[in-house]
Scaffold this active site. Sequence first.
Site, PDB file in Angstrom:
ATOM      1  N   LYS A   1     -79.593 -35.968 -80.339  1.00  0.00           N
ATOM      2  CA  LYS A   1     -79.850 -35.035 -79.237  1.00  0.00           C
ATOM      3  C   LYS A   1     -80.120 -33.613 -79.715  1.00  0.00           C
ATOM      4  CE  LYS A   1     -76.995 -37.689 -76.032  1.00  0.00           C
ATOM      5  NZ  LYS A   1     -75.885 -37.658 -75.062  1.00  0.00           N
TER       6      LYS A   1
ATOM      7  N   GLY B   1     -76.168 -38.151 -68.305  1.00  0.00           N
ATOM      8  CA  GLY B   1     -75.048 -37.343 -68.738  1.00  0.00           C
ATOM      9  C   GLY B   1     -75.064 -37.138 -70.233  1.00  0.00           C
ATOM     10  N   THR B   2     -74.555 -35.990 -70.662  1.00  0.00           N
ATOM     11  CA  THR B   2     -74.483 -35.678 -72.080  1.00  0.00           C
ATOM     12  C   THR B   2     -73.589 -34.455 -72.256  1.00  0.00           C
ATOM     13  OG1 THR B   2     -75.795 -35.208 -74.049  1.00  0.00           O
ATOM     14  CG2 THR B   2     -76.468 -34.136 -72.032  1.00  0.00           C
ATOM     15  N   THR B   3     -73.320 -34.108 -73.491  1.00  0.00           N
ATOM     16  CA  THR B   3     -72.614 -32.872 -73.816  1.00  0.00           C
ATOM     17  C   THR B   3     -73.297 -32.241 -75.016  1.00  0.00           C
ATOM     18  OG1 THR B   3     -70.487 -33.738 -73.020  1.00  0.00           O
ATOM     19  CG2 THR B   3     -70.422 -31.824 -74.469  1.00  0.00           C
TER      20      THR B   3
ATOM     21  N   SER C   1     -73.344 -32.992 -68.483  1.00  0.00           N
ATOM     22  CA  SER C   1     -72.241 -33.321 -67.580  1.00  0.00           C
ATOM     23  C   SER C   1     -70.887 -32.987 -68.182  1.00  0.00           C
ATOM     24  CB  SER C   1     -72.298 -34.819 -67.231  1.00  0.00           C
ATOM     25  OG  SER C   1     -72.255 -35.611 -68.411  1.00  0.00           O
TER      26      SER C   1
END
Length: 286
Positions: A82, A49-51, A179
């Site tokens: 990221k 998961g990440t944004t 996510s």
Amino acid sequence: MALQDVCKWQAPDTWGLSPHLPQASGWAVPPGCDPQTFLRTHGPRLAHGTTTLAFRFRHGVIAAADTRASCGSYVQCPASRKILPVHRHLLGTTSGTSADCATWYRVLRRELRLRALREGRLPSVAGSARLLSALMSCYRGLDLCVATALCGWDRSGPALFYVDSDGTRLQGNIFSVGSGSPYAYGVLDRGYRYDMSPQEAYALARRAVTHATHRDAYSGGSVDLFHVRESGWEYVSRSDACVLYWELQKLPEPEKEEEEEEVRQDQAEPATLHRDSRLAAETEML
């Protein structure tokens, strides 16, 4: 003298059964088994998961992301990076498996450098996205997990492309991957304008990632912010997501201000109508 006697080295017994998992560098696949089938069947089921988000506006391209690297419910690193630079005028957000993203960005840097040596100039952002899409599409179906937004400035101005490991390539003004992207899209769709000032764009990007980290369990840590200008990309800031969230809670909400303005207008309209009707009645009497 044998090498084993000099180095005191013994070959690991990869054929025997052991109740313990092998070391990270000593993973062995049973003979006669396809590695991908074996890992798909017996490998760990880990959620990622990440944004990450990026949007194009009048003064360039903004890229923002959280810094939490998660592996299922385990936070592996709270301060990862990221957003990776490719060259002075191009960078990209990373979403998916960290190892896959880092590997393909190294491949992209190498190929762009080779093309620059052959042609005497770097490819455009569209050409870089086309190259990355073509490279990864050859490995479609091999469980790669890469989704990136390439943000750059070339001869045609600011450009933004989405590329994933299936070979998909899309051009647009707003992309959010990970996510936490549904929460980020909700903020971006409400506040995005192409003619924003840089400070308004910074505030919008921070607000979108911050609200996503508050709602998404797999996102968190800090908020990294980059700005791609005509002169090249610029690292703007890294801010703690929790601090940003509580600062946003103290700010007046735009919806409440609009509701208060509508209430004031509704209260002023009856008085105006009453005054207008009285003037009309006086005019008729005259």
